[in-house]
Design a protein around this motif. Structure first.
Motif, short mmCIF file in Angstrom:
data_model
loop_
_atom_site.label_atom_id
_atom_site.label_comp_id
_atom_site.label_asym_id
_atom_site.label_seq_id
_atom_site.Cartn_x
_atom_site.Cartn_y
_atom_site.Cartn_z
N SER A 10 3.24 2.54 -14.30
CA SER A 10 2.79 3.84 -13.80
C SER A 10 1.27 3.94 -13.88
CB SER A 10 3.44 4.96 -14.59
OG SER A 10 2.83 5.07 -15.86
N ARG A 11 0.70 3.21 -14.83
CA ARG A 11 -0.76 3.29 -14.93
C ARG A 11 -1.46 2.32 -13.99
NH1 ARG A 11 -2.23 1.56 -19.24
NH2 ARG A 11 -0.38 1.36 -20.56
N ARG A 12 -0.91 1.10 -13.89
CA ARG A 12 -1.61 0.11 -13.09
C ARG A 12 -1.00 -0.13 -11.71
NH1 ARG A 12 -4.06 -0.70 -17.61
NH2 ARG A 12 -4.10 -2.61 -18.86
N GLY A 13 0.25 0.26 -11.53
CA GLY A 13 0.92 -0.05 -10.27
C GLY A 13 1.51 -1.45 -10.31
N GLU A 71 1.77 -4.10 -8.32
CA GLU A 71 1.03 -5.31 -7.93
C GLU A 71 -0.16 -5.55 -8.84
OE1 GLU A 71 2.30 -7.25 -5.77
OE2 GLU A 71 3.71 -5.95 -4.70
N THR A 72 -0.76 -4.49 -9.30
CA THR A 72 -1.96 -4.62 -10.11
C THR A 72 -1.62 -4.98 -11.56
OG1 THR A 72 -2.81 -2.85 -8.71
CG2 THR A 72 -4.20 -3.56 -10.54
N PHE A 92 6.64 5.50 -6.40
CA PHE A 92 5.73 4.50 -5.86
C PHE A 92 6.30 3.08 -5.86
CE2 PHE A 92 2.48 7.68 -7.30
CZ PHE A 92 2.13 8.05 -6.01
N GLU A 93 6.93 2.72 -6.94
CA GLU A 93 7.24 1.30 -7.09
C GLU A 93 8.53 0.88 -6.40
OE1 GLU A 93 4.64 0.34 -7.87
OE2 GLU A 93 3.74 1.66 -9.34
N HIS A 136 8.90 1.14 -3.52
CA HIS A 136 8.30 0.49 -2.38
C HIS A 136 8.17 -1.01 -2.60
CE1 HIS A 136 5.07 0.88 0.92
NE2 HIS A 136 6.25 1.09 1.42
N HIS A 149 9.76 -5.10 -1.00
CA HIS A 149 8.90 -6.16 -0.49
C HIS A 149 8.95 -7.41 -1.36
CE1 HIS A 149 6.72 -2.53 1.22
NE2 HIS A 149 7.36 -3.08 2.21
N ARG A 179 4.85 -3.58 5.36
CA ARG A 179 4.80 -4.58 4.29
C ARG A 179 4.30 -4.05 2.96
NH1 ARG A 179 5.85 -7.81 8.27
NH2 ARG A 179 4.54 -9.50 9.05
N GLU A 203 -0.09 -4.43 -0.99
CA GLU A 203 -0.29 -5.70 -1.70
C GLU A 203 0.40 -6.85 -0.98
OE1 GLU A 203 -2.30 -5.78 -4.16
OE2 GLU A 203 -2.44 -3.69 -4.77
N THR A 204 1.51 -6.56 -0.36
CA THR A 204 2.27 -7.61 0.29
C THR A 204 1.67 -7.98 1.65
OG1 THR A 204 4.17 -6.53 -0.73
CG2 THR A 204 4.62 -8.36 0.74
N VAL A 226 1.55 8.44 1.40
CA VAL A 226 2.30 8.60 0.16
C VAL A 226 2.16 7.37 -0.73
CG1 VAL A 226 4.59 8.82 -0.86
CG2 VAL A 226 3.99 10.16 1.16
N PHE A 227 2.46 6.22 -0.16
CA PHE A 227 2.58 5.03 -1.00
C PHE A 227 1.25 4.35 -1.28
CE2 PHE A 227 6.97 4.99 0.88
CZ PHE A 227 7.60 5.35 -0.30
N HIS A 283 -1.81 5.08 -3.80
CA HIS A 283 -1.69 4.48 -5.11
C HIS A 283 -2.56 3.24 -5.25
CE1 HIS A 283 1.33 3.56 -8.52
NE2 HIS A 283 0.59 4.57 -8.85
N HIS A 311 -6.22 1.63 -7.62
CA HIS A 311 -6.22 0.42 -8.42
C HIS A 311 -7.12 -0.67 -7.86
CE1 HIS A 311 -2.06 2.10 -9.44
NE2 HIS A 311 -2.83 2.34 -10.47
N LYS A 329 -9.73 -3.29 -7.44
CA LYS A 329 -10.32 -4.08 -8.52
C LYS A 329 -11.82 -4.26 -8.35
CE LYS A 329 -6.28 -6.86 -9.17
NZ LYS A 329 -5.76 -7.37 -8.03
#
Lengths: 225, 225
Positions: A24-27, A29-30, A111-112, A114, A118, B26, B29-30, B110-111, B114, B118, B120
């Motif tokens: 929840s903090r970083r997401g 993928e991150t 969020f996740e 999603h 993938h 996708r 990140e994907t 929405v997605f 997020h 993050h 970088k």
DNA sequence: GTTATAATCGAATCTGCATTAGATTATTTC
DNA sequence: GAAATAATCTAATGCAGATTCGATTATAAC
């Protein structure tokens, strides 16, 4: 013979909880496996003793969150002696308070999910066991999505029942539920534990927005869609 | 001297539109730069002629979507001669129809927001110019988030006005707007162009859910929260 | 205490991208 | 057509991060 896990060792559930927080903090993928491992004082490599892959870990997080929510809400749907309105009110309350009490899980559920869609298949030249494992993952993922649909149907059933019996206005049940769950899920996006209102208060507020669309007191029903 | 871009060359806006589509399918990140480039018949490398980085491209997508939505809704908020209810109805309609007409952008709003959070930072040993660029990115991102807040305030202002004048019930304005926008944004998550209902129909339906909470016809106001 | 296995770790892999470098081509301006 | 620059390409580069490997330690069962 099978042996009982050691007491001080980290178990699945602890990892899932910690992962929900990190995610929840970083997401998804991150957040790195190292991040998640560090949250339970482990090494990235050690996580693979508990979960086959990062995707599998994410799935476990979401499954846990969904089961938690369903377990709170499902019993309400079949409570004898409560009107559809009373049950719906209670369900909304449980949903929102649940999200507010576990903001990490609440955010992940929005969020996740999603990221789950993938998940990447194993590349060419993957060992057969890996292909196997991925297919198992897909099966489990589908089950998760079906479970999520079942969750939505809990709400639909109650609203539908109210409409059938004439207790509720004839709303478009699927759309009404989508709107309601959208508002509820969104709480996980903006809620802050140190905010102005408690989860309870927010739940009460939002319940008050949706119920009037279904139930009009004092017989003043005309003029409404 | 500066020269006009060639006619058949791909421009910024086409890339953004295509990127929104790829991203919605996708996920940020994907989706690879190659994917996005392919959608406009370019090479990944060529994208860098138009956008400094993948993050910058994402930001551009979200900015475009937000501006589009604000441009449709902002004019309504100050239309003379319309009641707060009439304006709010029109705003909800525009919002939802806008999302339904551009599902890719709707989903991204929405997605993928997020992912924006993050982004970088450049790693140690980065060239000063890169650090510069990243700070510029952060500034632009902050501006985006402020703009999004401004969008939310468009709704708050109208609801607040209705409450002040007594046209609306005294709801908790920020929460009401969060719930409303949650429901609206969620449309971007589940809407399918080939679904049972058009964007218009969905908008009408959802409007009908939220308005009764604010306005009770025939004076039957008691009994409501 | 011996054995089996659960739980962990440190140190590689291995690879998929984002991003850069260095041309090449196209178009406008003059 | 020459100069300038926009737009594109092909071919590296670089690296972060998931996953694997092979040991090592801890604990339970007997």
């Amino acid at each position: 013979m099978a042996r009982k896990p050691a007491d001080q060792s980290v178990n699945r559930e602890e990892i899932i909880t910690a992962a929900a927080d990190v995610l929840s903090r970083r997401g998804y993928e991150t957040a790195t496996m190292k991040d998640i491992a560090a949250a339970v004082n482990l090494t990235a490599a050690s996580l693979y003793h508990h979960f086959r892959s990062k995707d599998a870990l994410l799935l476990a997080v979401l499954e846990m969150g969904l089961e938690f929510t369903i377990n709170r809400i499902q019993p309400i749907t079949c409570q004898r002696g409560l009107s559809a309105e009373e049950r719906l009110r209670a369900m909304i309350r449980e949903h929102i308070v649940g999200v507010a009490d576990n903001p990490a899980v609440g955010a992940a559920m929005v969020f996740e999910i999603h990221a789950l869609s993938h998940a990447k298949p194993p590349t060419r030249r993957a060992k057969p066991e890996d292909v196997q494992a991925f297919e198992a993952f897909l099966t489990q993922r589908d089950a998760f999505f079906r479970r999520r649909d079942a969750f939505e149907h809990l709400f639909r059933a109650v609203v539908q029942e109210g409409v059938r019996s004439g207790e509720f206005h004839p709303v478009d049940v699927p759309i009404f539920v989508k709107a309601l769950l959208g508002a509820n899920n969104w709480v996980g996006v903006w809620y802050r534990p140190d905010g102005r209102l408690s989860g309870e208060a927010i739940a009460a507020e939002i319940t008050g927005y949706f119920i009037p669309a279904l139930v009009m007191r004092k017989g003043a029903r005309d003029g409404l869609v």
